[in-house]
Design an enzyme around this catalytic site. Structure first.
Site, PDB file in Angstrom:
ATOM      1  N   ASP A  94       0.860  -1.220   0.062  1.00  0.00           N
ATOM      2  CA  ASP A  94      -0.225   0.004  -0.082  1.00  0.00           C
ATOM      3  C   ASP A  94       0.787   1.346   0.022  1.00  0.00           C
ATOM      4  O   ASP A  94       1.791   1.322   0.772  1.00  0.00           O
ATOM      5  CB  ASP A  94      -0.871  -0.115   1.047  1.00  0.00           C
ATOM      6  CG  ASP A  94      -2.026   0.864   1.160  1.00  0.00           C
ATOM      7  OD1 ASP A  94      -1.789   2.025   0.672  1.00  0.00           O
ATOM      8  OD2 ASP A  94      -2.964   0.848   2.185  1.00  0.00           O
ATOM      9  N   HIS A 121       0.438   0.091  -4.684  1.00  0.00           N
ATOM     10  CA  HIS A 121      -0.946   0.493  -5.239  1.00  0.00           C
ATOM     11  C   HIS A 121      -1.005   2.062  -4.849  1.00  0.00           C
ATOM     12  O   HIS A 121      -0.686   2.319  -3.532  1.00  0.00           O
ATOM     13  CB  HIS A 121      -2.056  -0.235  -5.067  1.00  0.00           C
ATOM     14  CG  HIS A 121      -2.466  -0.411  -3.595  1.00  0.00           C
ATOM     15  ND1 HIS A 121      -3.124   0.603  -2.948  1.00  0.00           N
ATOM     16  CD2 HIS A 121      -2.541  -1.428  -2.637  1.00  0.00           C
ATOM     17  CE1 HIS A 121      -3.418   0.106  -1.582  1.00  0.00           C
ATOM     18  NE2 HIS A 121      -3.045  -1.038  -1.393  1.00  0.00           N
ATOM     19  N   CYS A 131      -8.873   4.895   5.348  1.00  0.00           N
ATOM     20  CA  CYS A 131      -9.269   3.352   4.899  1.00  0.00           C
ATOM     21  C   CYS A 131     -10.231   3.483   3.801  1.00  0.00           C
ATOM     22  O   CYS A 131     -11.477   4.295   4.306  1.00  0.00           O
ATOM     23  CB  CYS A 131      -9.614   2.558   6.028  1.00  0.00           C
ATOM     24  SG  CYS A 131     -10.165   1.237   5.787  1.00  0.00           S
ATOM     25  N   ARG A 166      -5.495   2.430  -7.876  1.00  0.00           N
ATOM     26  CA  ARG A 166      -6.945   2.345  -6.854  1.00  0.00           C
ATOM     27  C   ARG A 166      -7.902   3.348  -7.106  1.00  0.00           C
ATOM     28  O   ARG A 166      -7.290   4.577  -7.072  1.00  0.00           O
ATOM     29  CB  ARG A 166      -6.506   1.908  -5.511  1.00  0.00           C
ATOM     30  CG  ARG A 166      -7.629   1.745  -4.513  1.00  0.00           C
ATOM     31  CD  ARG A 166      -7.273   1.567  -3.147  1.00  0.00           C
ATOM     32  NE  ARG A 166      -7.828   2.375  -2.182  1.00  0.00           N
ATOM     33  CZ  ARG A 166      -7.838   2.335  -0.661  1.00  0.00           C
ATOM     34  NH1 ARG A 166      -7.019   1.403  -0.384  1.00  0.00           N
ATOM     35  NH2 ARG A 166      -8.316   2.939  -0.067  1.00  0.00           N
ATOM     36  N   ASN A 220     -10.808  -6.840  -3.250  1.00  0.00           N
ATOM     37  CA  ASN A 220     -10.186  -6.408  -1.712  1.00  0.00           C
ATOM     38  C   ASN A 220     -11.295  -7.177  -0.825  1.00  0.00           C
ATOM     39  O   ASN A 220     -12.243  -6.383  -0.465  1.00  0.00           O
ATOM     40  CB  ASN A 220      -9.806  -5.014  -1.457  1.00  0.00           C
ATOM     41  CG  ASN A 220      -9.440  -4.640  -0.153  1.00  0.00           C
ATOM     42  OD1 ASN A 220      -8.428  -5.533   0.360  1.00  0.00           O
ATOM     43  ND2 ASN A 220      -9.472  -3.306   0.384  1.00  0.00           N
TER      44      ASN A 220
END
Length: 301
Positions: A94, A121, A131, A166, A220
């Site tokens: 991430d 990503h 989040c 993303r 995900n």
């Protein structure tokens, strides 16, 4: 596992080349989340072909706080370097928003690449991000994110480094906008597409159908999040190439620690649960003590 004196080569070449092979394979690649080096080793020892460094878990483990943009690029690079060093499997990481504009993205991609990740990503949220399964997200304009993806593509030195784009726009502007953004990100050079937090099986199927053939897709499987928990067989049927289980390890570890602490608090000793825990010798074997002893003998005077 990542031995102290091993190289980054695998039987199939570099971890980055291996990841590209896995993403092109007939089965979805499963990448459980790891929040530190120990959990990364456990993922590898369980036999998985890739490790996912979760930003949610990194924030929880490093500072004991939620994933709301509190960690810096330096914090995340430091963490991912530890994970890469601990395992021989490809590490998918991430990288949040890239920590700024397109110029920051260039710096971020190079730092992550130098740390040894196989993939990273980047998301289209406004900093400070949240989040993907929290409310209150805000996304940057599509054109701005396209520029950041283009910058990421030009920044990487190894063409095997996998760039995952993303979008969090589904929760902000709707699924249609998220899909259009994903198409634009693919046109800008993203290798893999990640539409975050669809909230129904129909929406998941729409993402898979509309983006089929555009680029490999991420699902995900955020444990307890806003996306419904589909059976793996259904995820495979829909054609996703990469399945992330980002926080199962973190949640399991939290529950286990709470349990043993509850026992100590109530009984003033962990004696009654010791038979459920790894032995001291088993644990030191797990984290590589036999290798250290072998190296001591090898390099002894």
């Amino acid at each position: 596992m990542g031995d102290l004196v091993s190289t980054s080569e695998t039987p199939s070449g570099t971890p980055r080349a291996r990841l590209r092979e896995l993403l092109a394979g007939p089965e979805p690649l499963i990448a459980p989340g790891a929040y530190d080096a120990l959990s990364a080793r456990l993922v590898e020892q369980a036999g998985f072909d890739a490790v996912y460094m979760t930003g949610f878990g990194t924030s929880a483990s490093r500072i004991g706080r939620p994933d709301v943009g509190l960690l810096s690029a330096g914090d995340m690079v430091d963490q991912v370097r530890r994970l890469v060093d601990a395992v021989d499997r490809p590490v998918i990481a991430d990288a949040d928003t890239g920590y700024g504009n397109a110029i920051n993205v260039i710096h971020t991609v190079r730092a992550y690449e130098q740390a040894g990740v196989a993939a990273l990503h980047l998301e289209d949220q406004v900093m400070p991000k949240k989040c993907g399964h929290m409310s209150g997200k805000v996304v940057v304009p599509r054109e701005e994110m396209v520029g950041k993806i283009r910058a990421a593509v030009e920044a990487r030195r190894d063409p095997d480094l996998v760039l995952v784009a993303r979008t969090d726009a589904a929760a902000v502007h709707g699924l249609d906008d998220a899909i259009e953004r994903a198409r634009a990100f693919a046109d800008a050079g993203a290798d893999v597409l990640f539409v975050e937090a669809p909230t129904s099986e129909d929406d998941i199927a729409t993402v898979a159908r509309e983006l089929h053939g555009v680029a490999p897709l991420v699902f995900n499987w955020a444990e307890g999040g806003r996306t419904p928990p589909l059976p793996f067989e259904r995820v495979r049927e829909l054609g996703f190439s990469l399945v992330l289980y980002p926080i199962a390890t973190l949640l399991a570890a939290t529950a286990a620690v709470q349990g043993v602490l509850r026992t100590i608090a109530e009984e003033r000793s962990p004696l009654s649960v010791m038979d459920t825990l790894p032995t001291f010798d088993d644990f030191t074997d797990l984290i590589g003590l036999p290798e250290v002893r072998a190296l001591e003998q090898r390099f002894a005077d």
